[in-house]
Enzyme design. Structure first.
Site, PDB file in Angstrom:
ATOM      1  N   SER A 176       0.867  -1.189   0.000  1.00 13.72           N
ATOM      2  CA  SER A 176       0.000   0.000   0.000  1.00 13.72           C
ATOM      3  C   SER A 176       0.896   1.230   0.000  1.00 13.72           C
ATOM      4  O   SER A 176       2.080   1.143   0.373  1.00 13.72           O
ATOM      5  CB  SER A 176      -0.835  -0.005   1.282  1.00 13.72           C
ATOM      6  N   TYR A 236      -2.171  -1.607  10.462  1.00 11.48           N
ATOM      7  CA  TYR A 236      -2.128  -1.684   8.994  1.00 11.48           C
ATOM      8  C   TYR A 236      -0.793  -1.163   8.478  1.00 11.48           C
ATOM      9  O   TYR A 236      -0.145  -1.781   7.620  1.00 11.48           O
ATOM     10  CB  TYR A 236      -3.296  -0.862   8.430  1.00 11.48           C
TER      11      TYR A 236
END
Ligand code: NAD
Length: 257
Positions: A139, A152
């Protein structure tokens, strides 16, 4: 059909980016194995229809990526794994002081440890075949931080680190390992948040997308699942044979800032 004769296993691929990647790999000729933790008729039907659409073999194998044994069993049941796409991922947003321990553990397990297990299980077959491609879906949050996403961001930064180590360990084996770092991608999950944001901010759809959701994405456009899939196909192509241990951002300029 550059990927004819290859089999790709894509974790977390019954929706969103994973499904988009599966379509693009199948379009390039690869047989595909779809996965998620559910085992419904519709999951298997999804694989069948994808296979029919692109004229390739497609199967669905249920396996829970939060469990190491399931991750390894997925690769074993697939029988063959020339291309491994580690895509399964979840998110949770909270201040670190209030971050539930089970959410931390779950995110680390699915977004990071699952890739350790699938890669460890897939590498012997790739080494034997003398060819392999590992694509980890990290990401922009594998390269940059934001508040309230501790697990995350830790997991995605960890996945980028794992990518580099695997690349070094496989560099002489005609196996590559890279990470794609998407910015915001318009998946059903993200699309579903737009009406709520419109209400909460009293804005129209375009303003919510521009000013709320894509605040940090300079292009002010979402990336699409087809663009992420196309990047994965490129990383699996001969042209990318010497690209290993790196990240490719598909983020409309986010990480240029
Ligand atoms: P999504 O929720 O549509 O897809 C996630 C997939 O993972 C689903 O198929 C889900 O069933 C599967 N999954 C969840 N828990 C699982 C488990 N325990 N075992 C097996 N499968 C499981 O979300 P998405 O947006 O398509 O995200 C896919 C990946 O892309 C994730 O790793 C996410 O972090 C990453 N990503 C997404 C965006 C975005 O803006 N959508 C941006 C950057 C990175």
């Amino acid at each position: 059909m550059t990927l004819s004769g290859r089999t790709a296993v894509i974790t977390g691929s019954n929706s969103g980016i994973g499904l988009g990647i599966a379509h693009e790999l199948a379009k390039a000729g690869a047989d595909v194995v779809l996965n998620s933790f559910t085992d419904r008729d519709e999951d298997h039907e999804l694989a069948e229809s994808l296979g029919r659409e692109h004229g390739v073999k497609a199967r669905y194998i249920a396996a829970d990526m939060s469990k190491g044994d399931d991750c390894r069993a997925l690769i074993e049941k697939a029988g063959r794994c020339d291309i491994l796409v580690n895509n399964a991922g979840i998110q949770y947003v909270s201040k670190i002081e209030e971050f539930p321990v089970e959410k931390w553990n779950g995110i680390l397990a699915i977004n990071l440890s699952a890739s350790f297990h699938t890669i460890a299980a897939a590498l012997p077959g790739m080494r034997e075949a003398g060819w392999g491609r590992i694509v980890n879906i990290a990401s922009a949050h594998g390269l940059r931080a934001s508040p309230f996403k501790a697990a995350y961001i830790a997991a995605k930064h960890g996945l980028v680190g794992l990518t580099k180590t695997v690349a070094l360990e496989t560099a002489e084996a005609k196996i590559t390992c890279n990470a794609i770092c998407p910015g915001y991608v318009l998946t059903p999950l993200v699309e579903a948040q737009i009406p709520d944001q419109m209400k909460a901010h009293n804005m129209d759809r375009e303003t919510v997308i521009r000013e709320v959701m894509l605040d940090r994405q300079p292009s002010k456009e979402f990336a699409t699942v087809e663009e992420i899939g196309g990047t994965a196909v490129f990383l699996c192509s001969d042209a990318a044979a010497q690209i290993t241990g790196t990240t490719i951002s598909v983020d409309g300029g986010w990480t240029a800032m």
